[in-house]
Scaffold this active site. Structure first.
Site, PDB file in Angstrom:
ATOM      1  N   TYR A 256      -1.837  -0.851  10.457  1.00 22.26           N
ATOM      2  CA  TYR A 256      -1.972  -1.138   9.038  1.00 22.26           C
ATOM      3  C   TYR A 256      -0.745  -0.649   8.269  1.00 22.26           C
ATOM      4  O   TYR A 256      -0.169  -1.385   7.453  1.00 22.26           O
ATOM      5  CB  TYR A 256      -3.239  -0.481   8.485  1.00 22.26           C
ATOM      6  CG  TYR A 256      -3.500  -0.815   7.037  1.00 22.26           C
ATOM      7  CD1 TYR A 256      -3.763  -2.129   6.638  1.00 22.26           C
ATOM      8  CD2 TYR A 256      -3.488   0.167   6.050  1.00 22.26           C
ATOM      9  CE1 TYR A 256      -4.002  -2.445   5.309  1.00 22.26           C
ATOM     10  CE2 TYR A 256      -3.734  -0.135   4.727  1.00 22.26           C
ATOM     11  CZ  TYR A 256      -3.982  -1.441   4.355  1.00 22.26           C
ATOM     12  OH  TYR A 256      -4.213  -1.759   3.042  1.00 22.26           O
TER      13      TYR A 256
ATOM     14  N   SER B  33       0.855  -1.187   0.000  1.00 22.49           N
ATOM     15  CA  SER B  33       0.000   0.000   0.000  1.00 22.49           C
ATOM     16  C   SER B  33       0.888   1.233   0.000  1.00 22.49           C
ATOM     17  O   SER B  33       2.043   1.183   0.442  1.00 22.49           O
ATOM     18  CB  SER B  33      -0.893   0.015   1.246  1.00 22.49           C
ATOM     19  OG  SER B  33      -1.547   1.266   1.396  1.00 22.49           O
TER      20      SER B  33
END
Length: 263
Positions: A154, A141
């Site tokens: 995350y 990501s």
């Protein structure tokens, strides 16, 4: 004599990015092994892709946050010699202050985003390297490059994915094994339903479709990119970032504290 098609294994394949990867590899003539928790969705997708592309699709219902799920997929990766592609796409996000989450929640996120990805990569790469062929795609990501309040776990897990993938790329350099890290930004997937952040609160112009994301990622793979960032238009910014990152690392190889830390 006919040769059976290669098999692409895609985790988190029941929806979103994983489902599009399944469609695209099916269109490229691969047989598929689709992995996810939702058996009904896997079977529906498998039937659709078999009908559209005339390929064979197997499904494996597994929760990769659990030991039993990891072991089931590891077994398939080790035993099926036709597998030539692994897409580590399965992941989860809970976007909230760190102390608002339980230890169990954080551990489950780490198990899926880090532990499962690491173990499946090991199972696949052990054979890919032995046969000097194969492709590993790890979905990270853009938050692997930056963390904000509420994204500590995350972002931390995706930072691991990026650096883990970089290390693997150096290990297979000069071979026929391909390894790619894909860094999506805001993408229209169901991950937002469990993240704690509604897509309705995101700027619409910043949201990429899963189809555009995967098509760009595969174009990057075909072009030989080690790291593909589909929404990044100005490649010079990435090149400057990479140059600065490597320069900082190399500048640290002195063995002497910087003057600002010396009296």
């Amino acid at each position: 004599m006919t040769t059976s098609p290669s098999v692409a294994v895609i985790t988190g394949a029941s929806s979103g990015i994983g489902a599009v990867y399944a469609e695209r590899f099916a269109a490229r003539g691969y047989d598929l092994l689709l992995v996810a928790r939702r058996e009904d969705r896997l079977r529906e997708l498998a039937a659709k892709l078999e009908s559209l592309h005339g390929i064979n699709v197997q499904t494996l219902t597994a929760d990769l946050a659990k030991e039993s799920g990891m072991q089931a997929v590891e077994k398939s990766l080790r035993s099926n010699e036709r597998i030539s592609v692994l897409v580590n796409n399965a992941g989860v996000a809970h976007l909230a202050p760190f102390t608002a989450g339980s230890a169990e929640l954080h551990q489950a996120d780490i198990a899926l985003n880090i532990t499962a990805l690491t173990r499946l990569s090991l199972a696949a790469l052990t054979r890919f390297q032995a046969q000097n062929s194969g492709t590993l795609i790890n979905v990270a990501s853009v938050v692997s490059l930056h963390a904000r309040a509420g994204s500590s776990v995350y972002s931390g897990t995706k930072g691991y994915v990026l650096n883990f993938t970089r290390g693997l790329q150096e290990e297979v350099a000069g071979t026929n094994v391909k390894i790619q890290a894909v860094l999506p930004a805001m993408t229209a997937t169901e991950i937002w339903e469990v993240s704690g952040v509604s897509m309705e609160n995101l700027p619409p112009a910043a949201i990429m479709t899963t189809e555009n994301l995967v098509d760009a990622a595969l174009a990057g793979l075909d072009q030989g990119e080690a790291v593909t960032i589909p929404p990044l238009h100005d490649l010079a910014k990435w090149e400057a970032y990479e140059s600065a990152r490597l320069a900082v690392f190399e500048s640290c190889l002195t063995g002497v504290p910087a003057p600002r830390y010396q009296k």
